[in-house]
Scaffold this motif. Structure first.
Motif, PDB file in Angstrom:
ATOM      1  N   VAL A  34     -29.916  -2.233 -32.013  1.00  0.00           N
ATOM      2  CA  VAL A  34     -29.359  -2.652 -33.304  1.00  0.00           C
ATOM      3  C   VAL A  34     -30.312  -2.363 -34.463  1.00  0.00           C
ATOM      4  O   VAL A  34     -29.936  -2.506 -35.615  1.00  0.00           O
ATOM      5  N   GLN A  35     -31.539  -1.975 -34.170  1.00  0.00           N
ATOM      6  CA  GLN A  35     -32.532  -1.672 -35.207  1.00  0.00           C
ATOM      7  C   GLN A  35     -32.555  -0.174 -35.503  1.00  0.00           C
ATOM      8  O   GLN A  35     -32.121   0.632 -34.682  1.00  0.00           O
ATOM      9  N   ARG A  36     -33.108   0.219 -36.626  1.00  0.00           N
ATOM     10  CA  ARG A  36     -33.157   1.617 -37.035  1.00  0.00           C
ATOM     11  C   ARG A  36     -34.469   2.304 -36.669  1.00  0.00           C
ATOM     12  O   ARG A  36     -34.564   3.519 -36.722  1.00  0.00           O
ATOM     13  N   SER A  37     -35.487   1.544 -36.310  1.00  0.00           N
ATOM     14  CA  SER A  37     -36.748   2.137 -35.859  1.00  0.00           C
ATOM     15  C   SER A  37     -36.649   2.341 -34.351  1.00  0.00           C
ATOM     16  O   SER A  37     -36.431   1.386 -33.601  1.00  0.00           O
ATOM     17  N   LEU A  38     -36.824   3.598 -33.925  1.00  0.00           N
ATOM     18  CA  LEU A  38     -36.592   3.963 -32.527  1.00  0.00           C
ATOM     19  C   LEU A  38     -37.766   4.732 -31.947  1.00  0.00           C
ATOM     20  O   LEU A  38     -38.540   5.353 -32.681  1.00  0.00           O
ATOM     21  N   ARG A  39     -37.842   4.704 -30.621  1.00  0.00           N
ATOM     22  CA  ARG A  39     -38.836   5.519 -29.911  1.00  0.00           C
ATOM     23  C   ARG A  39     -38.135   6.261 -28.787  1.00  0.00           C
ATOM     24  O   ARG A  39     -37.509   5.651 -27.928  1.00  0.00           O
ATOM     25  N   LEU A  40     -38.257   7.584 -28.809  1.00  0.00           N
ATOM     26  CA  LEU A  40     -37.805   8.432 -27.718  1.00  0.00           C
ATOM     27  C   LEU A  40     -39.000   8.642 -26.801  1.00  0.00           C
ATOM     28  O   LEU A  40     -40.081   9.015 -27.266  1.00  0.00           O
ATOM     29  N   THR A  41     -38.823   8.373 -25.511  1.00  0.00           N
ATOM     30  CA  THR A  41     -39.883   8.599 -24.542  1.00  0.00           C
ATOM     31  C   THR A  41     -39.361   9.548 -23.476  1.00  0.00           C
ATOM     32  O   THR A  41     -38.311   9.299 -22.874  1.00  0.00           O
ATOM     33  N   CYS A  42     -40.085  10.631 -23.270  1.00  0.00           N
ATOM     34  CA  CYS A  42     -39.759  11.591 -22.214  1.00  0.00           C
ATOM     35  C   CYS A  42     -40.897  11.559 -21.203  1.00  0.00           C
ATOM     36  O   CYS A  42     -42.045  11.838 -21.548  1.00  0.00           O
ATOM     37  N   GLU A  43     -40.557  11.169 -19.983  1.00  0.00           N
ATOM     38  CA  GLU A  43     -41.535  11.109 -18.887  1.00  0.00           C
ATOM     39  C   GLU A  43     -41.355  12.341 -18.010  1.00  0.00           C
ATOM     40  O   GLU A  43     -40.277  12.924 -17.965  1.00  0.00           O
ATOM     41  N   LYS A  44     -42.400  12.695 -17.306  1.00  0.00           N
ATOM     42  CA  LYS A  44     -42.355  13.823 -16.374  1.00  0.00           C
ATOM     43  C   LYS A  44     -41.846  15.089 -17.064  1.00  0.00           C
ATOM     44  O   LYS A  44     -40.896  15.719 -16.629  1.00  0.00           O
ATOM     45  N   CYS A  45     -42.510  15.439 -18.153  1.00  0.00           N
ATOM     46  CA  CYS A  45     -42.148  16.639 -18.892  1.00  0.00           C
ATOM     47  C   CYS A  45     -42.760  17.861 -18.210  1.00  0.00           C
ATOM     48  O   CYS A  45     -43.936  17.872 -17.855  1.00  0.00           O
TER      49      CYS A  45
END
Length: 118
Positions: A34-45
């Protein structure tokens, strides 16, 4: 943006961003966001490729973010005997100033981001 190498050779990408007030939260609300501050996390790249300009006249914004279905980068890895038996996603993020980011990853997640400065 932060790229973290692991001891086993994997890479982890964390990208923190804020949604523009005009952007709808409909799809994200299905994930409980519901918030506008986000974090995309990509593991095992398996690969992180960037074309990032260091100087711009304005703050960069994400113009386009898609999962590339018929990825030449994934085909290239598989043609060289890599990533066999692994399900990879190719995320392509294009920025307003012409910068871009391509990430080949086994795992991607998005979550609300809160830090001490908010």
């Amino acid at each position: 943006m932060e790229v973290v190498p692991a001891l086993d050779g994997d890479l982890k990408l964390c990208l923190v961003f804020k949604l523009h007030p005009d952007e709808l939260l409909n799809e994200l609300s299905k994930l409980g966001i519901v918030q506008r501050s986000l974090r995309l996390t990509c593991e095992k790249c398996w690969r992180i490729s960037s074309n990032i300009f260091g100087v711009a006249s304005n703050r960069e914004a994400i113009d386009n973010w898609k999962i590339v279905k018929d990825s030449e980068l994934i085909k290239h890895l598989k043609a060289h005997g890599l990533a066999n038996g692994v399900e990879l996603q190719h995320h392509r993020i294009e920025m307003s100033g012409g910068s871009s980011l391509d990430v080949l990853t086994e795992e991607a997640s998005i979550e609300e981001y809160r830090n001490a400065n908010q």
